[in-house]
Write a protein that holds these residues in place. Structure first.
Motif, short mmCIF file in Angstrom:
data_model
loop_
_atom_site.label_atom_id
_atom_site.label_comp_id
_atom_site.label_asym_id
_atom_site.label_seq_id
_atom_site.Cartn_x
_atom_site.Cartn_y
_atom_site.Cartn_z
N PHE A 96 0.82 -1.09 -0.06
CA PHE A 96 -0.14 0.05 0.17
C PHE A 96 1.02 1.43 0.03
N ASP A 97 0.76 2.11 -0.93
CA ASP A 97 1.24 3.52 -0.85
C ASP A 97 0.83 4.34 0.30
N ALA A 98 1.41 5.64 0.25
CA ALA A 98 1.14 6.75 1.38
C ALA A 98 -0.21 7.11 1.41
N ASN A 99 -1.05 6.92 0.36
CA ASN A 99 -2.32 7.21 0.14
C ASN A 99 -3.44 6.10 0.64
N GLY A 100 -2.73 5.05 1.12
CA GLY A 100 -3.41 4.09 1.62
C GLY A 100 -4.14 2.94 0.36
N GLU A 101 -3.51 3.11 -0.73
CA GLU A 101 -3.90 2.34 -1.90
C GLU A 101 -3.04 1.12 -2.40
N GLY A 102 -3.61 -0.07 -2.40
CA GLY A 102 -2.60 -1.13 -2.78
C GLY A 102 -3.46 -2.17 -3.48
#
Length: 154
Positions: A96-102
């Motif tokens: 998951f990236d810093a935006n909380g998406e994965g």
């Protein structure tokens, strides 16, 4: 000289195979395969359509299908996952990236996901609890016992 129908059929087969092995196209691979199958029929029934006309028709079919899919997906309401005797678990496949998406694998399929606790890192292989779904995106929370370095007592 018109493109032979076998080329469109081969393209449909390749796109369906990619979808089957789990390549992530957010629906575009399947739409492309259906459009290629339709072009196979067009190439058989209207063999005088030039290759450029076939390519333009293919592009229109794919664009229209993808626009319809995005519109349909956007209209879907957020839905809670039905309660069950045990929590629905998924496995992180893409960090998951810093935006909380994965991405996670849930019920045998790859899903786009939103981490509802973005301050907690979710590396590949971590287990998450599926809390809900909004369109084609799952909403997940980290499971403490699945986090690396955790002793499983929390």
């Amino acid at each position: 000289m018109p493109a032979p129908p076998i080329l469109w059929l081969a393209l449909a087969g390749v796109l369906l195979l990619l979808e089957l092995v789990g390549a992530d196209g957010d629906g575009l691979l399947l739409i492309g395969a259906v459009a290629a199958l339709l072009l196979t029929l067009v190439a058989i029934l209207a063999p005088v359509l030039p290759p450029l006309g076939q390519l333009l028709l293919y592009a229109v079919l794919v664009g229209t299908g993808y626009a319809w899919l995005r519109r349909w997906s956007a209209r879907r309401q957020a839905r809670a996952i039905p309660p069950s005797a045990r929590a629905e678990l998924a496995e992180v496949t893409t960090a998951f990236d810093a935006n909380g998406e994965g991405r996670v694998r849930w019920q045998g399929q790859s899903w786009s996901a939103q981490n509802l606790a973005p301050d907690q890192l979710l590396p590949p292989g971590a287990q998450v609890t599926v809390m809900g779904r909004e369109g084609t995106r799952l909403q997940v929370l980290p499971r403490q016992e699945s986090m690396p370095g955790s002793n499983g007592l929390g």
